[in-house]
Enzyme design. Structure first.
Site, PDB file in Angstrom:
ATOM      1  N   ARG A  39     128.648 -64.717 -10.836  1.00  0.00           N
ATOM      2  CA  ARG A  39     128.682 -66.112 -11.438  1.00  0.00           C
ATOM      3  C   ARG A  39     128.899 -66.973 -10.554  1.00  0.00           C
ATOM      4  NH1 ARG A  39     132.795 -66.315 -15.384  1.00  0.00           N
ATOM      5  NH2 ARG A  39     133.917 -67.119 -13.536  1.00  0.00           N
ATOM      6  N   TYR A  44     112.181 -88.936 -15.141  1.00  0.00           N
ATOM      7  CA  TYR A  44     111.843 -87.758 -16.056  1.00  0.00           C
ATOM      8  C   TYR A  44     112.781 -88.083 -17.368  1.00  0.00           C
ATOM      9  CZ  TYR A  44     112.247 -82.761 -17.549  1.00  0.00           C
ATOM     10  OH  TYR A  44     112.092 -81.747 -18.378  1.00  0.00           O
ATOM     11  N   ASP A  46     115.868 -87.189  -6.794  1.00  0.00           N
ATOM     12  CA  ASP A  46     115.095 -86.049  -7.409  1.00  0.00           C
ATOM     13  C   ASP A  46     113.678 -85.793  -6.484  1.00  0.00           C
ATOM     14  OD1 ASP A  46     113.168 -84.599  -8.978  1.00  0.00           O
ATOM     15  OD2 ASP A  46     113.951 -85.349 -10.985  1.00  0.00           O
ATOM     16  N   LYS A  68     109.085 -75.908 -11.169  1.00  0.00           N
ATOM     17  CA  LYS A  68     107.826 -76.660 -10.944  1.00  0.00           C
ATOM     18  C   LYS A  68     107.157 -76.159  -9.522  1.00  0.00           C
ATOM     19  CE  LYS A  68     108.588 -78.990 -14.471  1.00  0.00           C
ATOM     20  NZ  LYS A  68     110.278 -78.990 -14.871  1.00  0.00           N
TER      21      LYS A  68
END
Length: 389
Positions: free
Chosen positions: A59, A111, A184, A209
């Site tokens: 983790r 977005y 971004d 993406k």
């Protein structure tokens, strides 16, 4: 006998070569050319109580993250990268590490999910959110105050309106007020633009993406120019929230990134071809693509992007919302799906996703251009649009 060339004197490898080689990552244990997947969650201590491999628990940091994080940091020209379970996990971690009452300045066109999350935090009084057009960096001066913690969010080209922001000019204004900048980079990817080289502090990616490129991984990433206390806070939050990838997903992401430059080149060529072929079609009121000279952000995009203008083309239908809503069902080479950046082209009527408070017009259809033959895509779109006209 001639001596082999000294590696230190060799010409630096091109980014596409570094990506294809994954910076030389391999499975050293058995000599495999392809890096191994490390599924273990815990890692052994040695007799001194330390971790000889540098990993304690997956983790916090898995060996499966090492190669894709190193590659992404290298391609972005950054110091470090961190992988997350999704693009939204990366973005929300940035905002959640800001102090209460911090000021976040976002573009009006961005977005929709990030915009919605910030509206949620604003409604709770967690953050103060301001909005600016993204096209006039000087307007930031009316929003920023030098004595408050501030983050300026940049998205260029924007999804789905393809608004182009001058990154360097925006950073210059933000720095005068002591504001951190985050870009971004999902649509451009480092294959087209490296925001850190233009002064941005951090870059965020929805790696789902084009970085992955095969529509089979949910992933996100952050890359920093210089690690600092704020970056360490992000690392801490990622580990304690558990917003991390599984080892197989990290391996798939690395596999996808190795073909990034080939895929981006093909999708950009296809998108440019589609935009140019359709810009005069009678069924369309407007074609939005930064690669068109008529696009208001073309000159800026051409200056800060290299090798293309991205995979996203948006169409506005002259006959309005009904025609836009019907267009996806007329296409045979486009999957009607809610994502972008894959090898297969996709189409989506955006108003159905964005919601009533979206600034995106209800006559807009978003195209994500994949790596198919551009002539097939153009013929498919023309046939569908001829029917709409």
């Amino acid at each position: 006998m001639a001596q082999p060339p000294d590696p230190d004197d060799a010409r630096p490898l091109a980014p596409a070569t570094r990506a294809a080689r994954a910076l030389g990552a391999s499975d050293e244990a058995v000599g495999g050319v392809v890096p191994a997947i490390h599924p273990s969650t815990p890692y052994r201590r040695d007799r001194s109580g330390t971790y000889p491999g540098g990993h304690s628990y997956a983790r916090d940091q898995s060996p499966s993250f090492d190669a894709p994080e190193a590659l992404l940091a290298d391609l972005e020209g950054g110091a470090e990268a961190l992988l997350f379970a999704s693009g939204m996990a990366a973005a929300t971690t940035v905002f959640e590490t800001l102090p209460n009452g911090a000021h976040v300045v976002i573009p009006e066109q961005m977005y929709w999910t990030v915009r919605g999350w910030l509206a949620h935090l604003e409604s709770k009084g967690r953050l103060r959110v301001s909005r600016w057009p993204g096209t006039h960096p000087a307007r930031l001066e009316t929003l920023l105050q030098p004595d408050e913690p501030t983050l300026v969010w940049i998205e260029t080209p924007s999804n789905p309106m393809t608004v182009v922001t001058d990154i360097a000019a925006t950073v210059e204004v933000a720095r005068r007020f002591g504001a951190r900048t985050v870009a971004d980079g999902t649509l451009a990817t480092p294959a087209l633009c490296q925001p850190l080289s233009l002064g941005v502090d951090w870059v965020m990616h929805s790696a789902t993406k084009q970085l992955n490129g095969h529509a089979d991984v949910l992933a996100g990433a952050l890359v920093c120019a210089t690690p600092d206390a704020a970056w360490e806070a992000v690392r801490y939050e990622r580990g304690y929230r558990g917003a991390v990838l599984g080892p197989f997903e990290a391996w798939l992401l690395l596999r996808g990134m190795r073909t990034l430059y080939l895929r981006v080149r093909a999708s950009c060529e296809g998108a440019q071809r589609v935009a140019e072929a359709l810009q005069d079609h009678p069924a369309l009121a407007e074609v939005l693509y930064p690669g068109l000279p008529e696009h208001p952000g073309h000159a800026i995009a051409a200056r800060q992007m290299q090798g293309g203008f991205g995979p996203l083309v948006s169409l506005r239908l002259r006959e309005g919302a009904a025609a836009a809503r019907a267009l996806p069902s007329r296409l045979r080479c486009f999957a009607d799906a809610s994502s972008l950046g894959g090898v297969e082209s996709q189409v989506e009527y955006r108003a159905a996703v964005e919601g009533a408070d979206s600034p995106v017009p209800d006559d807009l259809v978003r195209l994500s251009i994949g790596i198919e033959d551009p002539d097939d895509l153009v013929d498919d779109l023309r046939t569908a649009l001829d029917g709409a006209a």
